[in-house]
Write an enzyme that holds these catalytic residues in place. Structure first.
Site, PDB file in Angstrom:
ATOM      1  N   CYS A 131      39.747   9.710  57.496  1.00  0.00           N
ATOM      2  CA  CYS A 131      38.990   8.809  56.620  1.00  0.00           C
ATOM      3  C   CYS A 131      39.293   9.085  55.154  1.00  0.00           C
ATOM      4  O   CYS A 131      38.768  10.031  54.563  1.00  0.00           O
ATOM      5  CB  CYS A 131      37.498   8.976  56.912  1.00  0.00           C
ATOM      6  N   CYS A 134      36.220   8.786  52.883  1.00  0.00           N
ATOM      7  CA  CYS A 134      35.308   9.944  52.915  1.00  0.00           C
ATOM      8  C   CYS A 134      35.941  11.164  52.237  1.00  0.00           C
ATOM      9  O   CYS A 134      35.262  11.891  51.515  1.00  0.00           O
ATOM     10  CB  CYS A 134      34.977  10.350  54.351  1.00  0.00           C
ATOM     11  N   ASP A 135      37.223  11.420  52.485  1.00  0.00           N
ATOM     12  CA  ASP A 135      37.817  12.707  52.106  1.00  0.00           C
ATOM     13  C   ASP A 135      38.842  12.632  50.979  1.00  0.00           C
ATOM     14  O   ASP A 135      39.301  13.671  50.492  1.00  0.00           O
ATOM     15  CB  ASP A 135      38.512  13.344  53.333  1.00  0.00           C
TER      16      ASP A 135
END
Ligand code: NAP
Length: 301
Positions: A131, A134-135
């Protein structure tokens, strides 16, 4: 006893909840992770009718708000089994709670597919990610690779190229499944390289990823990277309920046009369903179809 228990709080499940409430049926949505589902991983959605451009999280929040505004109940809990009880269904959750419903809609979506190379799961969180939204921020100013050739991989590469020093896009063929416009955007970026007809064969690094080994045209190369974003598609996420379903060759749940599975009263909607096009629009369409079919099923009982 709810009229319908919906397992999965992504676009399909939340749309089903909204339609059920509009038909004055009681509805409970169970979500194991984050309401909004996979779309919350998309930084920008530009093909959902009525929204010129919207972030995936914002769209997910709106779908949740809309279902709750209509009176749907929602629980953050993971359904782990369905049992038959006296002409209805009992859904057991990992928390130990169970919920009864006259009908169930499975809208469990899909989960990221793994590359299947050694250490892949062990390095998740230590260089391997599924992701970018997200990261991605963890890799600001660093070198990363993205593997895949669909819209997820292309979007991830675009997003990462804005903050990372360098992005290598590794794809197993020489043409992309994702949108041409995204490919063009990437070709114009100076810090993006394409490795086509190429496969990741090994992840190097003990506790932290330090490089990926890539096979291209019969030769192996090591690419030094701090992060690898794996975006090679998804697999249906309904293994806990497989005995209630007929599965197609790829493991997706077969259903009729009305989203009914082989089990009377059990419907399926969204990315876990066997179908030709898996998009946000087809997920919400499934949600509406499954909800209306569930209403007819309940009224007919
Ligand atoms: P996808 O379209 O299925 O693409 C998966 C990619 O991974 C393909 O290029 C595939 O290669 C490659 N691949 C599969 N298995 C592999 C393996 N074992 N090793 C290496 N490569 C492998 O998946 P997705 O990109 O996650 O997209 C899923 C759906 O969501 C699509 O319909 C997509 O359009 C949609 N989506 C929409 C948005 C949006 O903004 N609206 C954003 C993201 C995704 P081949 O091409 O060679 O098969």
């Amino acid at each position: 006893m709810y009229d319908v228990i919906i397992i999965g709080g992504g676009p399909a499940g939340l749309t089903a909840a909204t339609y059920l409430r509009r038909a004055e049926k009681t509805a409970l949505v169970l979500e194991k992770n984050a309401f909004g589902g996979q779309i919350t991983w998309s930084p920008r959605v530009e093909n959902f009718p009525g929204f010129v451009s919207v972030s995936g999280t914002e769209l997910g929040d709106k779908l949740l708000e809309q279902a709750m505004e209509q009176g749907a109940e929602v629980e953050l809990d993971e359904a782990e089994a369905i049992e038959a009880i006296d002409g209805a269904f009992r859904v057991r959750c990992v928390s130990g709670e169970s919920f009864d419903g006259r009908s169930v809609i499975l809208a469990t979506g899909a989960r990221p597919r793994l590359l299947g190379v050694e250490n892949e799961e062990a390095l998740v969180g230590s260089g391997v990610s599924f992701c970018a939204v997200c990261d991605g921020a963890f890799y600001k100013g660093r070198r990363v690779a993205v593997c895949g050739g669909g819209n997820s991989a292309l979007q991830d590469a675009v997003l990462l190229s804005d903050s990372c020093e360098h992005v290598t896009l590794i794809h197993r063929r020489d043409s992309f499944r994702g949108e041409v416009k995204l490919v063009e955007t990437l070709r114009e970026k100076e810090n993006v390289d394409f490795m086509l007809n190429a496969s990741v064969t090994a992840l190097l690094g003990e506790d932290e990823l330090r490089a990926v080994r890539v096979e291209q045209d019969g030769a192996e190369k090591e690419i030094a990277v701090d992060g690898l974003f794996v975006a090679v598609g998804h697999e249906p996420d309904h293994s806990a309920f497989a005995s209630w379903l007929e599965l197609d060759k790829a493991g997706y749940a077969a259903s009729g046009e009305n989203c009914l599975t082989k089990t009377p009263g059990l419907f399926v909607a969204g990315d876990c369903r066997s179908k030709g096009v898996r998009q946000l629009t087809t997920a919400v369409a499934d949600g509406a179809v499954a909800a209306l079919a569930a209403c007819r099923w309940i009224d007919g009982q």
